[in-house]
Design a protein around this motif. Structure first.
Motif, PDB file in Angstrom:
ATOM      1  N   CYS A  32      18.389  10.660 -11.007  1.00  0.00           N
ATOM      2  CA  CYS A  32      19.080   9.536 -11.636  1.00  0.00           C
ATOM      3  C   CYS A  32      19.371   9.812 -13.111  1.00  0.00           C
ATOM      4  N   LEU A  33      18.440  10.490 -13.785  1.00  0.00           N
ATOM      5  CA  LEU A  33      18.647  10.783 -15.199  1.00  0.00           C
ATOM      6  C   LEU A  33      19.873  11.669 -15.404  1.00  0.00           C
ATOM      7  N   LEU A  34      19.944  12.780 -14.670  1.00  0.00           N
ATOM      8  CA  LEU A  34      21.086  13.691 -14.854  1.00  0.00           C
ATOM      9  C   LEU A  34      22.355  13.135 -14.234  1.00  0.00           C
ATOM     10  N   CYS A  35      22.238  12.378 -13.157  1.00  0.00           N
ATOM     11  CA  CYS A  35      23.436  11.758 -12.581  1.00  0.00           C
ATOM     12  C   CYS A  35      24.039  10.770 -13.580  1.00  0.00           C
ATOM     13  N   GLY A  36      23.191   9.938 -14.206  1.00  0.00           N
ATOM     14  CA  GLY A  36      23.683   8.995 -15.201  1.00  0.00           C
ATOM     15  C   GLY A  36      24.317   9.692 -16.390  1.00  0.00           C
ATOM     16  N   TYR A  37      23.741  10.847 -16.793  1.00  0.00           N
ATOM     17  CA  TYR A  37      24.329  11.600 -17.899  1.00  0.00           C
ATOM     18  C   TYR A  37      25.659  12.221 -17.509  1.00  0.00           C
ATOM     19  N   TYR A  38      25.725  12.839 -16.335  1.00  0.00           N
ATOM     20  CA  TYR A  38      26.940  13.529 -15.935  1.00  0.00           C
ATOM     21  C   TYR A  38      28.062  12.585 -15.523  1.00  0.00           C
ATOM     22  N   VAL A  39      27.743  11.320 -15.279  1.00  0.00           N
ATOM     23  CA  VAL A  39      28.806  10.324 -15.130  1.00  0.00           C
ATOM     24  C   VAL A  39      29.588  10.199 -16.438  1.00  0.00           C
ATOM     25  N   LEU A  40      28.882  10.336 -17.558  1.00  0.00           N
ATOM     26  CA  LEU A  40      29.494  10.141 -18.878  1.00  0.00           C
ATOM     27  C   LEU A  40      29.940  11.428 -19.550  1.00  0.00           C
ATOM     28  N   ARG A  41      29.429  12.576 -19.085  1.00  0.00           N
ATOM     29  CA  ARG A  41      29.769  13.826 -19.751  1.00  0.00           C
ATOM     30  C   ARG A  41      31.275  14.106 -19.763  1.00  0.00           C
ATOM     31  N   PRO A  42      32.017  13.877 -18.673  1.00  0.00           N
ATOM     32  CA  PRO A  42      33.472  14.109 -18.753  1.00  0.00           C
ATOM     33  C   PRO A  42      34.152  13.267 -19.823  1.00  0.00           C
ATOM     34  N   VAL A  43      33.634  12.062 -20.065  1.00  0.00           N
ATOM     35  CA  VAL A  43      34.191  11.228 -21.137  1.00  0.00           C
ATOM     36  C   VAL A  43      33.953  11.898 -22.481  1.00  0.00           C
ATOM     37  N   ARG A  44      32.744  12.431 -22.682  1.00  0.00           N
ATOM     38  CA  ARG A  44      32.433  13.149 -23.922  1.00  0.00           C
ATOM     39  C   ARG A  44      33.335  14.353 -24.098  1.00  0.00           C
ATOM     40  N   ASP A  45      33.502  15.151 -23.040  1.00  0.00           N
ATOM     41  CA  ASP A  45      34.324  16.349 -23.143  1.00  0.00           C
ATOM     42  C   ASP A  45      35.773  16.000 -23.472  1.00  0.00           C
ATOM     43  N   ALA A  46      36.257  14.899 -22.893  1.00  0.00           N
ATOM     44  CA  ALA A  46      37.623  14.471 -23.192  1.00  0.00           C
ATOM     45  C   ALA A  46      37.757  14.091 -24.663  1.00  0.00           C
ATOM     46  N   MET A  47      36.730  13.454 -25.215  1.00  0.00           N
ATOM     47  CA  MET A  47      36.765  13.104 -26.639  1.00  0.00           C
ATOM     48  C   MET A  47      36.786  14.370 -27.503  1.00  0.00           C
ATOM     49  N   ALA A 180      23.367  16.319 -11.309  1.00  0.00           N
ATOM     50  CA  ALA A 180      24.449  16.856 -12.135  1.00  0.00           C
ATOM     51  C   ALA A 180      25.693  17.149 -11.305  1.00  0.00           C
ATOM     52  N   PHE A 181      25.508  17.358 -10.025  1.00  0.00           N
ATOM     53  CA  PHE A 181      26.619  17.624  -9.117  1.00  0.00           C
ATOM     54  C   PHE A 181      27.291  16.322  -8.680  1.00  0.00           C
ATOM     55  N   VAL A 182      26.477  15.278  -8.446  1.00  0.00           N
ATOM     56  CA  VAL A 182      26.995  14.005  -7.952  1.00  0.00           C
ATOM     57  C   VAL A 182      27.661  13.201  -9.064  1.00  0.00           C
ATOM     58  N   GLY A 183      27.102  13.262 -10.295  1.00  0.00           N
ATOM     59  CA  GLY A 183      27.629  12.454 -11.386  1.00  0.00           C
ATOM     60  C   GLY A 183      29.123  12.617 -11.624  1.00  0.00           C
ATOM     61  N   PRO A 184      29.634  13.856 -11.791  1.00  0.00           N
ATOM     62  CA  PRO A 184      31.082  14.012 -11.991  1.00  0.00           C
ATOM     63  C   PRO A 184      31.913  13.531 -10.804  1.00  0.00           C
ATOM     64  N   ASP A 198      33.762   0.773 -18.111  1.00  0.00           N
ATOM     65  CA  ASP A 198      32.817   0.342 -17.083  1.00  0.00           C
ATOM     66  C   ASP A 198      32.004   1.488 -16.501  1.00  0.00           C
ATOM     67  N   LEU A 199      32.358   2.739 -16.797  1.00  0.00           N
ATOM     68  CA  LEU A 199      31.492   3.848 -16.396  1.00  0.00           C
ATOM     69  C   LEU A 199      30.131   3.755 -17.087  1.00  0.00           C
ATOM     70  N   THR A 200      30.095   3.142 -18.259  1.00  0.00           N
ATOM     71  CA  THR A 200      28.809   2.973 -18.944  1.00  0.00           C
ATOM     72  C   THR A 200      27.871   2.098 -18.120  1.00  0.00           C
ATOM     73  N   LEU A 201      28.416   1.119 -17.375  1.00  0.00           N
ATOM     74  CA  LEU A 201      27.578   0.266 -16.547  1.00  0.00           C
ATOM     75  C   LEU A 201      26.979   1.050 -15.381  1.00  0.00           C
ATOM     76  N   VAL A 202      27.753   2.007 -14.854  1.00  0.00           N
ATOM     77  CA  VAL A 202      27.230   2.865 -13.787  1.00  0.00           C
ATOM     78  C   VAL A 202      26.038   3.668 -14.312  1.00  0.00           C
ATOM     79  N   SER A 203      26.186   4.239 -15.503  1.00  0.00           N
ATOM     80  CA  SER A 203      25.098   5.010 -16.100  1.00  0.00           C
ATOM     81  C   SER A 203      23.884   4.130 -16.378  1.00  0.00           C
ATOM     82  N   ILE A 204      24.103   2.896 -16.818  1.00  0.00           N
ATOM     83  CA  ILE A 204      23.001   1.965 -17.061  1.00  0.00           C
ATOM     84  C   ILE A 204      22.217   1.722 -15.772  1.00  0.00           C
ATOM     85  N   GLY A 205      22.913   1.614 -14.641  1.00  0.00           N
ATOM     86  CA  GLY A 205      22.229   1.431 -13.370  1.00  0.00           C
ATOM     87  C   GLY A 205      21.284   2.577 -13.058  1.00  0.00           C
TER      88      GLY A 205
END
Length: 455
Positions: A32-47, A180-184, A198-205
């Motif tokens: 859950c920790l890495l899945c929550g992070y990798y949900v948001l990592r593409p947003v970071r990379d885009a920034m 890390a595989f499932v998050g993206p 709203d991806l932030t809410l997914v990571s919060i979960g």
């Protein structure tokens, strides 16, 4: 009298889960920790990759740079890495104070609750198009990743002793790799439907599940610490700067800091040079995305394979030495080949090898070492190494690459050989210091008893 030998482990993951209930929760926690992070990592990379500086930096900073003749957009990654390092340095004494003054039952949940509150703030920032949200989010996600993962492995060193760490850390790492595989995949599926905010809410979960896992694992941590003679539910105490002092005084921690610094240098140099080559050879977004996605899939696949089939066997039979030396030597060979022929395909192969060997071999080896040191080293010195030293390496080598890139890829990789040698030397220092560590006191219990129902 020698302690009784542990019975030989059953070879499969199912058997390990059956004999060790905390392994279930540790796997879920890291997934859950890495899945929550990798949900948001593409947003970071885009920034970080945005060509529009106004979406990354606040207007006042762009105006300040322009007044001095600086096009801040030409130094986006360098500015973001520098900002990340500064924030890490500022947070270190705050984290040290938290760990020194409050018991684990307080500071572990607090760390994750702070991250959840920050994510709610970023949801508002994305919805309102706040100026400078790109830089803020890029820096925050880097801080989140390092601190959250560092706290996780510090806690695992409380839950599992050295013998069990050698048996289970490969499985736990594989759980994180699957996350890390499932998050993206979640991000790819949902971003068009719900938007970035709203991806932030997914990571919060996912972080909420992490909090549940912390509560469930506390009983096993208390039992393991009672065997060690430690009192984990009391504050660690000591100075908020103790992490730095411990690293300066302890050869093992100094070796781990050196290994981390040069290991990050290898990755940063390779990442930045790869980005430059991709921009040159894959000019369209579709071609570049395909190139990066193939690398990510290869890294995840190879990492899981090694974690499940090789990591545990090497740790139990030979200890940490091969897990630290094999990646260092392989990277040294890879950079030597790249200095002669910096072809995109070879760069991709070395990138896959570098990242997968770090996740599947080097990191589990480093983490097992923290089961054999005191709590202050586990929580304070480890945090300094995993955050300030890590980001210090990032900062150093992102600017080193900026200077060397003007001389060509071959010069970059020749310099990389020297950095890889530094990494190899750091691994040797760690192995040498590790041999002087006492083994963790044995419990005299079977794995089933030691990891039975928590007290």
């Amino acid at each position: 009298m020698r302690p009784p030998a542990m019975p030989p482990p059953r070879p499969r993951l199912r058997a390990a889960l059956a004999e060790s209930p905390p392994l279930w929760w540790a796997l879920l926690y890291f997934f859950c920790l890495l899945c929550g992070y990798y949900v948001l990592r593409p947003v970071r990379d885009a920034m970080g990759a945005s060509s529009d500086a106004s979406t990354v930096f606040p207007a006042f900073l762009l105006d300040w740079a322009a007044a001095r003749g600086i096009a801040l957009g030409d130094f986006t990654l360098q500015a973001l890495f520098t900002g990340t390092f500064v924030v890490m340095l500022l947070l270190q004494p705050l984290y040290g104070a938290l760990v020194s003054r409050y018991p684990r039952r307080v500071f572990l949940p607090v760390v994750y609750l702070v991250f959840i509150v920050c994510l709610l703030g970023f949801r508002w920032a994305f919805d309102s198009d706040l100026s400078g949200r790109g830089a803020l989010f890029f820096i925050w996600i880097a801080v989140f990743n390092l601190f959250a993962v560092t706290v996780f492995w510090s806690f695992m060193a409380d839950v599992f002793d050295n013998a069990h760490a050698k048996r289970y850390y490969g499985y736990i790492g594989a759980g994180g790799t699957i996350g890390a595989f499932v998050g993206p995949l979640i991000t790819t599926t949902l971003v068009q439907r719900i938007g970035v905010a709203d991806l932030t809410l997914v990571s919060i979960g996912f972080l909420g599940v992490c909090l549940l896992c912390i509560l469930k694992l506390r009983g096993w941590a208390r039992r393991n610490e009672a065997v060690r003679g430690e009192r984990g539910e009391q504050a660690i105490g000591g100075s908020i700067w103790a992490g730095l002092k411990l690293i300066a005084a302890d050869p093992l921690l100094r070796g781990l800091a050196m290994l981390m610094f040069f290991g990050v240098g290898v990755g940063t140099l390779l990442y930045n040079e790869q980005a430059a080559i991709v921009r040159r050879l894959y000019p369209t977004a579709e071609a570049a995305t395909r190139y990066y996605s193939m690398i990510d899939w290869a890294v995840a696949g190879l990492t899981i394979l090694v974690q499940l089939l090789l990591t545990r066997w090497l740790l139990r039979r030979y200890g940490v030495a091969p897990l630290l030396l094999l990646p260092a030597v392989a990277i040294l060979i890879g950079f030597s080949l790249l200095s002669a022929s910096p072809y995109p395909l070879l760069i991709a192969v070395v990138q896959v090898m570098t990242r997968s060997s770090e996740f599947s071999l080097a990191k589990p080896a480093r983490e097992t070492l923290y089961t054999r040191v005191d709590r202050e080293s586990r929580y304070k010195a480890k945090a300094v190494i995993d955050t300030a030293v890590y980001r210090g390496g990032d900062l150093t080598f992102v600017w080193v690459h900026k200077a060397l890139a003007t001389l060509g890829s071959q010069v970059v990789f020749v310099a990389g050989i020297g950095i890889a040698l530094g990494m190899t030397f750091g691994a040797w220092r760690v192995i040498r210091a590790e041999r002087r560590l006492p083994e963790q006191p044995a419990t005299g219990r079977s794995p089933e008893h030691a990891h039975g129902k928590p007290s």
